[in-house]
Design a protein around this motif. Structure first.
Motif, PDB file in Angstrom:
ATOM      1  N   CYS A  78       0.885  -1.197  -0.006  1.00 57.04           N
ATOM      2  CA  CYS A  78       0.042  -0.102   0.074  1.00 57.04           C
ATOM      3  C   CYS A  78       0.892   1.412  -0.040  1.00 57.04           C
ATOM      4  O   CYS A  78       2.100   1.264   0.314  1.00 57.04           O
ATOM      5  CB  CYS A  78      -0.750   0.136   1.191  1.00 57.04           C
ATOM      6  SG  CYS A  78      -0.088  -0.032   2.916  1.00 57.04           S
ATOM      7  N   PRO A  79       0.445   2.420  -0.323  1.00 59.11           N
ATOM      8  CA  PRO A  79       1.207   3.315  -0.611  1.00 59.11           C
ATOM      9  C   PRO A  79       1.915   4.063   0.672  1.00 59.11           C
ATOM     10  O   PRO A  79       2.903   4.715   0.541  1.00 59.11           O
ATOM     11  CB  PRO A  79       0.245   4.659  -1.317  1.00 59.11           C
ATOM     12  CG  PRO A  79      -1.142   4.152  -0.798  1.00 59.11           C
ATOM     13  CD  PRO A  79      -0.886   2.462  -0.723  1.00 59.11           C
ATOM     14  N   THR A  80       1.200   4.154   1.729  1.00 58.13           N
ATOM     15  CA  THR A  80       1.638   4.926   2.881  1.00 58.13           C
ATOM     16  C   THR A  80       1.754   4.289   4.339  1.00 58.13           C
ATOM     17  O   THR A  80       1.051   3.296   4.442  1.00 58.13           O
ATOM     18  CB  THR A  80       0.750   6.236   3.136  1.00 58.13           C
ATOM     19  OG1 THR A  80      -0.627   5.680   3.656  1.00 58.13           O
ATOM     20  CG2 THR A  80       0.811   7.088   2.030  1.00 58.13           C
ATOM     21  N   ARG A  81       2.380   4.847   5.139  1.00 58.25           N
ATOM     22  CA  ARG A  81       2.546   4.421   6.570  1.00 58.25           C
ATOM     23  C   ARG A  81       1.163   4.173   7.215  1.00 58.25           C
ATOM     24  O   ARG A  81       0.806   3.155   7.834  1.00 58.25           O
ATOM     25  CB  ARG A  81       3.504   5.158   7.189  1.00 58.25           C
ATOM     26  CG  ARG A  81       3.176   4.919   8.875  1.00 58.25           C
ATOM     27  CD  ARG A  81       4.286   6.109   9.524  1.00 58.25           C
ATOM     28  NE  ARG A  81       4.182   5.969  11.118  1.00 58.25           N
ATOM     29  CZ  ARG A  81       4.945   5.801  11.732  1.00 58.25           C
ATOM     30  NH1 ARG A  81       6.187   5.669  11.252  1.00 58.25           N
ATOM     31  NH2 ARG A  81       4.925   5.757  13.030  1.00 58.25           N
ATOM     32  N   CYS A  84      -0.979   1.491   5.882  1.00 55.60           N
ATOM     33  CA  CYS A  84      -0.232   0.121   6.255  1.00 55.60           C
ATOM     34  C   CYS A  84      -0.808  -0.046   7.610  1.00 55.60           C
ATOM     35  O   CYS A  84      -1.063  -1.260   7.940  1.00 55.60           O
ATOM     36  CB  CYS A  84       1.110   0.339   6.466  1.00 55.60           C
ATOM     37  SG  CYS A  84       2.014  -1.278   6.331  1.00 55.60           S
ATOM     38  N   TYR A 107       7.378  -0.543   7.262  1.00 58.66           N
ATOM     39  CA  TYR A 107       7.025   0.965   6.573  1.00 58.66           C
ATOM     40  C   TYR A 107       8.129   1.703   6.782  1.00 58.66           C
ATOM     41  O   TYR A 107       8.953   1.520   8.115  1.00 58.66           O
ATOM     42  CB  TYR A 107       5.764   1.530   7.070  1.00 58.66           C
ATOM     43  CG  TYR A 107       5.433   1.454   8.267  1.00 58.66           C
ATOM     44  CD1 TYR A 107       6.057   2.481   9.354  1.00 58.66           C
ATOM     45  CD2 TYR A 107       4.515   0.632   8.920  1.00 58.66           C
ATOM     46  CE1 TYR A 107       5.809   2.218  10.711  1.00 58.66           C
ATOM     47  CE2 TYR A 107       4.357   0.574  10.509  1.00 58.66           C
ATOM     48  CZ  TYR A 107       4.988   1.496  11.165  1.00 58.66           C
ATOM     49  OH  TYR A 107       4.739   1.274  12.501  1.00 58.66           O
ATOM     50  N   THR A 129       4.723  -0.793   2.690  1.00 56.87           N
ATOM     51  CA  THR A 129       4.988   0.379   1.847  1.00 56.87           C
ATOM     52  C   THR A 129       6.141  -0.117   1.092  1.00 56.87           C
ATOM     53  O   THR A 129       7.054  -0.824   1.330  1.00 56.87           O
ATOM     54  CB  THR A 129       5.192   1.407   2.526  1.00 56.87           C
ATOM     55  OG1 THR A 129       6.300   1.382   3.489  1.00 56.87           O
ATOM     56  CG2 THR A 129       4.036   1.949   3.428  1.00 56.87           C
ATOM     57  N   MET A 158      -0.577   4.528  -5.594  1.00 59.10           N
ATOM     58  CA  MET A 158       1.112   4.296  -5.556  1.00 59.10           C
ATOM     59  C   MET A 158       1.716   4.449  -6.889  1.00 59.10           C
ATOM     60  O   MET A 158       2.685   5.252  -7.142  1.00 59.10           O
ATOM     61  CB  MET A 158       1.212   2.623  -5.426  1.00 59.10           C
ATOM     62  CG  MET A 158       0.736   2.251  -3.888  1.00 59.10           C
ATOM     63  SD  MET A 158       1.380   0.695  -3.590  1.00 59.10           S
ATOM     64  CE  MET A 158      -0.034  -0.341  -4.183  1.00 59.10           C
ATOM     65  N   GLY A 305      -3.234   7.914   1.804  1.00 60.58           N
ATOM     66  CA  GLY A 305      -3.615   6.782   2.743  1.00 60.58           C
ATOM     67  C   GLY A 305      -4.293   7.520   4.101  1.00 60.58           C
ATOM     68  O   GLY A 305      -4.481   6.382   4.919  1.00 60.58           O
TER      69      GLY A 305
END
Length: 563
Positions: A78-81, A84, A107, A129, A158, A305
């Protein structure tokens, strides 16, 4: 009506969903879960954020995983902390009755040593991430050879953030996967290319129409002159007391500047942008989640995110350059069946772009007048009265003080007390707005709104038109050039993971210039050309030329000097 049990979900998972109050699956869950439970079918799911996608892939994964095997079997990227951590939190709730199944989040911004230790303890599901996962792969700290299932969540985000190479690297390093599941809010060409290259005859499910907006969101816009944009924002906030929302800006400079101005004027607001450390970012998000902050102001990249419940409003301080980014912005509100409002502050020159977005989300945009000073005071006044009447006085020992209060106000009438209460609360508003000017644009927008789109001319997202004319980033039409612009060359393009919105933000952040200084941007695979106000062209070149991006030296110069 369909139930989770009817979808074929394991009894232990049914028990968890019942305890969470989930009885009937959402549309994406109802259509995705039966397909994913096979474990051998590639899948593409298109649905807006807030529609229950985590359960749509999380429940099948938990049912397919072998608890006895203590190595990674499923990988969720997934794109972000923030996203996540949110995915891990939800999966932990779903798996509470499954013993011996472990999930780990990896991450950036956290100790990689601790994450490696967690992986070595034995884990079946890894949520990651892209950047941190690749770091772990290169350190040989994670073994993806036995990964059976790969989930790409928020795939469009992403790719829009420049993670295409990372995603392809990850997919190449999971050679034994049995199925790939891709979830996305929109289906731009880049997502389609990834699905064609790495997936075999995927089952594609679309909830609603692709790229359409959430039906629970009311889309509104206000037209003002460019110099009144900040005042319009402030007036919108004041006219909506009780608002809990996110304000989107193009650049981190705008986000920080606006946050500082509003903070000085007494608003509970903070900024979220790329210059913050992870600790500062976590602190801001913590305050926003517990509603210590009423408003969060963020750039698109910084807000990727973010999933916060009960957001009532999203405000676009400026429209995004890519119309698909609007879908992501507005999708922060109106989640889980609740109602939300997405507001945009636009100049009359931007009506053309607004109509493009309106067609994409397939919902009407309602033009509202910017509230007058009297309108704001009236709205605040009624909000205060309702708040006063609803105040809970049952928990304080107020009776102790009533005799003193009665004695103190013995010679003051009820009406006088109410006036003084109102004056105490509204003195600032009344002084500020008593002579407030009308901010509504004087331009006849009925003429402005007759755009090429309305007349049937075709144009793409770059502003190119069938009649040969083009639009710059401010919506103005020109043919082939403008005497006030210089044309710059830069050796960055779509191959570097940029799309128009992310590229625009990148160069504005580096140069600390305003969007108003830019004209047309032409992006190719290897290079790009930027039209910029001649007065600041040298400043941009000095700021960008010679810097590095992903280890490569950036070259920027006058396009006409390249021979």
């Amino acid at each position: 009506m369909m139930t989770f049990e009817g979808l074929g979900i394991d009894a232990r998972l049914i028990q968890a969903t019942d305890e969470l109050g989930f009885v009937n699956p959402t549309p994406i869950q109802e259509q995705a879960i039966p397909v994913l439970l096979s474990g051998t079918t590639d899948f593409v799911g298109l649905a807006q954020t807030g529609t229950g996608k985590t359960a749509a892939f999380g429940l099948p994964l938990l049912q397919l995983i072998s608890v006895e095997n203590k190595h990674p079997q499923a990988l969720i990227v997934c794109p972000t902390r923030e996203l996540c951590m949110q995915i891990v939190k939800e999966i932990e709730l779903f798996k509470k009755h499954i013993k011996g199944l472990h999930v780990v989040a990896v991450y950036g911004g956290a100790s990689i040593t601790m994450q490696i230790r967690d992986l070595r303890r034995g884990v079946q599901i890894v949520v990651a991430t892209p950047g941190r996962l690749i770091d772990l792969i290169e350190r040989k700290a994670i073994d993806l050879e036995q990964i059976k299932y790969v989930v790409l969540d928020e795939a469009d985000e992403m790719l829009n953030m420049g993670f295409r190479d990372d995603i392809e690297f990850i997919l190449k390093n999971t050679p034994n996967r049995e199925s790939t599941w891709l979830f996305s809010a929109t289906m731009p060409p880049e997502v389609r290319q990834v699905s064609k290259r790495y997936m075999k005859s995927p089952v594609e499910v679309t909830v609603g129409k692709a790229n359409t907006g959430n039906k629970n969101i009311d889309h509104q816009y206000y037209v003002c002159s460019s110099q009144h944009r900040y005042e319009t924002l402030k007036r919108i906030i004041d006219f909506n007391p009780g608002m809990y929302g996110i304000i989107f800006t193009r650049t981190k400079l705008d986000a920080q500047g606006i946050a500082e101005k509003l903070t000085r004027e007494g608003y509970d607001i903070d900024a979220l942008h790329g210059d913050l450390s992870q600790g500062q970012r976590d602190a801001v998000m913590g305050q926003f989640r517990d509603k210590t902050l009423q408003l969060l102001i963020a750039t698109d990249v910084a807000a990727r995110g973010i999933d916060v419940k009960e957001i009532t409003h999203v405000i676009n301080f400026e429209l995004p350059d890519d119309v698909e980014v609007y879908t992501h912005r507005s999708g922060r509100t109106g989640r889980a069946g609740s109602q939300g409002i997405s507001m945009s502050i636009v100049h009359s020159r931007e009506i053309f772009k607004l109509r493009q977005i309106e067609k994409m989300v397939q919902q009407p945009f309602h033009k509202l007048d910017i509230p007058s000073g009297k309108d704001v005071c009236r709205k605040q006044f009624f909000y205060f009265m309702d708040k006063l009447l609803q105040t809970d006085v049952s928990h304080g020992d107020y009776e102790t003080y009533m005799p003193m209060l009665a004695e103190k106000f013995a010679d003051v009438s009820k009406e006088e007390v109410l006036k003084r209460v109102v004056a105490t609360e509204f003195d600032r508003f009344l002084k500020y707005y008593e002579n407030a000017s009308d901010l509504n644009a004087r331009t006849d927008t009925r003429v402005r709104e007759r755009t090429p789109y309305d007349r049937g001319d075709r144009s793409d997202s770059r502003g190119d038109r069938a009649d040969g004319r083009t639009r710059d980033t401010r919506g103005r039409e020109f043919s082939g050039g403008d005497g006030n612009y210089a044309r710059l060359f830069v050796n960055l393009g779509t191959k570097d993971g940029f799309y128009k919105a992310s590229f625009l933000q990148f160069i504005l952040d580096m140069s600390e210039l305003k969007k108003e200084n830019l004209g047309r941007i032409d992006m190719k695979e290897m290079n790009s050309w930027i039209e910029i106000d001649k007065s600041v062209a040298d400043k941009m070149v000095r700021a960008v030329d010679g810097k590095t991006f992903k280890g490569r030296r950036i070259r920027m110069n006058d396009a006409n000097s390249r021979g």
